[in-house]
Scaffold this motif. Structure first.
Motif, PDB file in Angstrom:
ATOM      1  N   GLN A  32      12.611  14.513   5.095  1.00 47.70           N
ATOM      2  CA  GLN A  32      12.981  14.777   6.480  1.00 47.70           C
ATOM      3  C   GLN A  32      11.822  14.369   7.395  1.00 47.70           C
ATOM      4  N   PRO A  33      11.904  13.210   8.020  1.00 42.42           N
ATOM      5  CA  PRO A  33      10.781  12.727   8.847  1.00 42.42           C
ATOM      6  C   PRO A  33      10.585  13.592  10.084  1.00 42.42           C
ATOM      7  N   ARG A  34       9.360  13.589  10.572  1.00 43.25           N
ATOM      8  CA  ARG A  34       9.051  14.343  11.785  1.00 43.25           C
ATOM      9  C   ARG A  34       9.626  13.602  12.987  1.00 43.25           C
ATOM     10  N   PRO A  35       9.899  14.290  14.071  1.00 43.79           N
ATOM     11  CA  PRO A  35      10.402  13.625  15.285  1.00 43.79           C
ATOM     12  C   PRO A  35       9.421  12.552  15.758  1.00 43.79           C
ATOM     13  N   LYS A  36       9.924  11.476  16.237  1.00 44.42           N
ATOM     14  CA  LYS A  36       9.081  10.367  16.687  1.00 44.42           C
ATOM     15  C   LYS A  36       8.116  10.839  17.783  1.00 44.42           C
ATOM     16  N   GLY A  37       6.857  10.461  17.611  1.00 48.08           N
ATOM     17  CA  GLY A  37       5.842  10.814  18.591  1.00 48.08           C
ATOM     18  C   GLY A  37       5.179  12.159  18.354  1.00 48.08           C
ATOM     19  N   SER A  38       5.691  12.930  17.391  1.00 44.75           N
ATOM     20  CA  SER A  38       5.088  14.236  17.116  1.00 44.75           C
ATOM     21  C   SER A  38       3.898  14.093  16.164  1.00 44.75           C
ATOM     22  N   LYS A  39       3.169  15.169  15.990  1.00 47.11           N
ATOM     23  CA  LYS A  39       1.946  15.137  15.183  1.00 47.11           C
ATOM     24  C   LYS A  39       2.244  15.112  13.682  1.00 47.11           C
ATOM     25  N   LEU A  40       1.282  14.598  12.916  1.00 43.02           N
ATOM     26  CA  LEU A  40       1.373  14.628  11.467  1.00 43.02           C
ATOM     27  C   LEU A  40       1.366  16.080  10.998  1.00 43.02           C
ATOM     28  N   ARG A  41       2.290  16.404  10.123  1.00 43.31           N
ATOM     29  CA  ARG A  41       2.405  17.771   9.619  1.00 43.31           C
ATOM     30  C   ARG A  41       1.612  17.903   8.316  1.00 43.31           C
ATOM     31  N   VAL A  42       0.749  18.903   8.264  1.00 44.70           N
ATOM     32  CA  VAL A  42      -0.107  19.110   7.089  1.00 44.70           C
ATOM     33  C   VAL A  42       0.228  20.445   6.447  1.00 44.70           C
ATOM     34  N   PHE A  43       0.439  20.414   5.141  1.00 45.53           N
ATOM     35  CA  PHE A  43       0.747  21.622   4.371  1.00 45.53           C
ATOM     36  C   PHE A  43      -0.276  21.716   3.251  1.00 45.53           C
ATOM     37  N   SER A  44      -0.927  22.882   3.124  1.00 47.84           N
ATOM     38  CA  SER A  44      -2.038  23.018   2.169  1.00 47.84           C
ATOM     39  C   SER A  44      -1.878  24.252   1.293  1.00 47.84           C
ATOM     40  N   ASP A  45      -1.719  24.042  -0.012  1.00 42.81           N
ATOM     41  CA  ASP A  45      -1.613  25.149  -0.955  1.00 42.81           C
ATOM     42  C   ASP A  45      -2.973  25.480  -1.556  1.00 42.81           C
ATOM     43  N   CYS A  46      -3.173  26.777  -1.832  1.00 41.13           N
ATOM     44  CA  CYS A  46      -4.480  27.245  -2.335  1.00 41.13           C
ATOM     45  C   CYS A  46      -5.549  26.637  -1.451  1.00 41.13           C
ATOM     46  N   ALA A  47      -5.416  26.910  -0.157  1.00 42.42           N
ATOM     47  CA  ALA A  47      -6.103  26.167   0.892  1.00 42.42           C
ATOM     48  C   ALA A  47      -7.610  26.363   0.949  1.00 42.42           C
ATOM     49  N   GLY A  48      -8.137  27.410   0.311  1.00 39.65           N
ATOM     50  CA  GLY A  48      -9.579  27.620   0.363  1.00 39.65           C
ATOM     51  C   GLY A  48     -10.035  27.925   1.784  1.00 39.65           C
ATOM     52  N   ILE A  49     -10.908  27.074   2.323  1.00 42.47           N
ATOM     53  CA  ILE A  49     -11.364  27.250   3.711  1.00 42.47           C
ATOM     54  C   ILE A  49     -10.708  26.236   4.640  1.00 42.47           C
ATOM     55  N   SER A  50      -9.669  25.546   4.171  1.00 44.58           N
ATOM     56  CA  SER A  50      -8.979  24.513   4.950  1.00 44.58           C
ATOM     57  C   SER A  50      -9.901  23.323   5.213  1.00 44.58           C
ATOM     58  N   ALA A  51     -10.494  22.803   4.139  1.00 46.35           N
ATOM     59  CA  ALA A  51     -11.399  21.651   4.256  1.00 46.35           C
ATOM     60  C   ALA A  51     -10.698  20.444   4.859  1.00 46.35           C
ATOM     61  N   GLU A  52      -9.379  20.343   4.644  1.00 47.15           N
ATOM     62  CA  GLU A  52      -8.647  19.199   5.197  1.00 47.15           C
ATOM     63  C   GLU A  52      -8.664  19.207   6.723  1.00 47.15           C
ATOM     64  N   THR A  53      -8.683  20.403   7.321  1.00 46.38           N
ATOM     65  CA  THR A  53      -8.761  20.491   8.777  1.00 46.38           C
ATOM     66  C   THR A  53     -10.081  19.912   9.280  1.00 46.38           C
TER      67      THR A  53
END
Length: 404
Positions: A32-53
């Motif tokens: 299911q693609p995100r609406p055009k022009g919207s932000k990239l959606r990030v989902f993080s499991d066992c996220a720790g301190i959210s290093a991806e952010t």
């Protein structure tokens, strides 16, 4: 009777059978693609301190992504995740962030463009008993919950990090589950063991990185080693000298230990005899949660243990975030006398010890986004850690990107 330290074979077979049926049921479900022009959606499991952010912010993508959900069961880490989001000034839909990955139904979770997970490693680590999926503390099976999410939502970019022990033959079932799920859902998969000290930070931390892309527009290639590693003294606060002189005889004869007191070396003094050794190169031993929490890393020349800020820098985490984390924990537990400055620093250090190395994450994630076609055209892609001064510039660069 099954051993108390292992999950019964019958239960494991039932778990695997359910995953297989789930993948079969949903493999044809379209992304299911995100609406055009919207932000990239990030989902993080066992996220720790959210290093991806932090990684995405350093990549200059703060305006182009949002955290839509994930999971993290550790209460302290959940507090630290909030600090990261606040410091990075990024949006996060906290109501979609589960505490327990096993209580989550993928159908009730938001879809994502980028899925990341650093599943618990003790079940696969060579430093543990290595029961893998059979670990009775359920430290091996979060992988199953993550694969259910991937099978249902099919995010275009999947990035997983795990200890190298996962590759052992005894964990063939977990490897098969991973391989079969990705194949059924149409992913192109690449996997490689990457060393933190090969990518701009002086820490020996080999980790398995798995990158799975769905419908990539270009071939994904892992980043090459940078060659020369920054010296360990560039990370250490060499002006801070303590008075703790330890007996280093377990590390070898006096001639060897004298060398340790003249150069800048970091020793894992809390390790058992099995893991006691002098590092082959002047880089930090692999940081672990338990050792960091107990301050088990010692610098003979400086006669002191590593500080929480030095742990932060060895993982590539901006010191400003580290300081904010300690302040937050102190404020959250202001009425609890047990939460001293030292304890809060140890809790933050422990979170760093079992997290992802930011330099490797950033270099891998950048290439994955480019290969998948998700890199925003408005942003010039650069290899931040390829700069010989990156480890010195990370705080300044982060503060500049977070302020935009």
């Amino acid at each position: 009777m099954p051993r108390t330290t292992e999950v019964a074979q019958s239960k494991l077979e039932k778990l695997v059978g359910k995953l297989k049926a789930y993948v079969k049921e949903h493999k044809a479900r379209p992304f299911q693609p995100r609406p055009k022009g919207s932000k990239l959606r990030v989902f993080s499991d066992c996220a720790g301190i959210s290093a991806e952010t932090i990684a995405l912010t350093l990549l200059g993508l703060k305006q182009f992504f949002t955290i839509v959900g994930g999971s993290e069961i550790d209460e302290v880490k959940r507090c630290l995740i909030g600090v990261v989001h606040e410091t990075c000034r990024t949006s996060c839909k906290s109501e979609s962030f589960a505490t327990d990955i096993f209580q989550r139904d993928p159908k009730d979770s938001p879809g994502a463009d980028i899925y990341l997970a650093g599943f618990p490693c003790p079940a696969f680590s060579k430093m543990g008993r290595r029961f893998g999926l059979r670990d009775s503390k359920k430290r091996g099976i979060p992988l199953v919950a993550g694969l259910r999410y991937i099978a249902y939502h099919k995010p275009p970019v999947v990035l997983l990090e795990q200890v190298t022990g996962f590759l052992e033959k005894k964990h063939w079932l977990a490897q098969k589950m991973l391989r079969k799920t990705f194949a059924a859902c149409g992913y192109t998969v690449r996997a490689k063991v990457l060393q933190t000290c090969d990518h701009g930070l002086p820490q020996s931390r080999p980790r398995l990185w798995v990158v799975a892309l769905r419908n990539p527009i270009a071939e994904f290639r892992f980043p090459k080693a940078l060659g020369k590693c920054p010296p360990i003294e560039s990370i250490l606060d060499v002006g801070k000298v303590g008075d703790e002189v330890l007996d280093l005889s377990k590390f070898g004869p006096s001639t060897a230990t004298e060398k340790l007191r003249t150069g800048y070396w970091i020793l894992d003094v809390a390790s058992s005899a099995r893991f006691t050794s002098i590092p082959k190169h002047r880089v930090s031993p692999c940081l672990t949660r338990s050792r960091c929490k107990a301050r088990g890393y010692y610098v003979p020349r400086l006669a002191r243990r590593l500080s929480v800020e030095e742990f932060s820098q060895l993982q590539g985490i901006p010191v400003s975030i580290c300081r904010n984390m300690v302040r937050k924990l102190l404020a959250e537990h202001a009425n609890d006398k047990r939460f001293t400055q030292a304890r809060c620093e140890n809790e933050v250090a422990a979170a760093f010890g079992d997290g992802m190395s930011l330099n490797v994450l950033q270099r891998v994630l950048s290439r994955a986004l480019a290969a998948s076609g998700l890199w925003p055209s408005q942003v010039t892609r650069t290899d931040f850690w390829a700069s010989p001064t990156a480890f010195k510039d990370v705080d300044h660069t982060f503060q500049g990107e977070a302020a935009k």
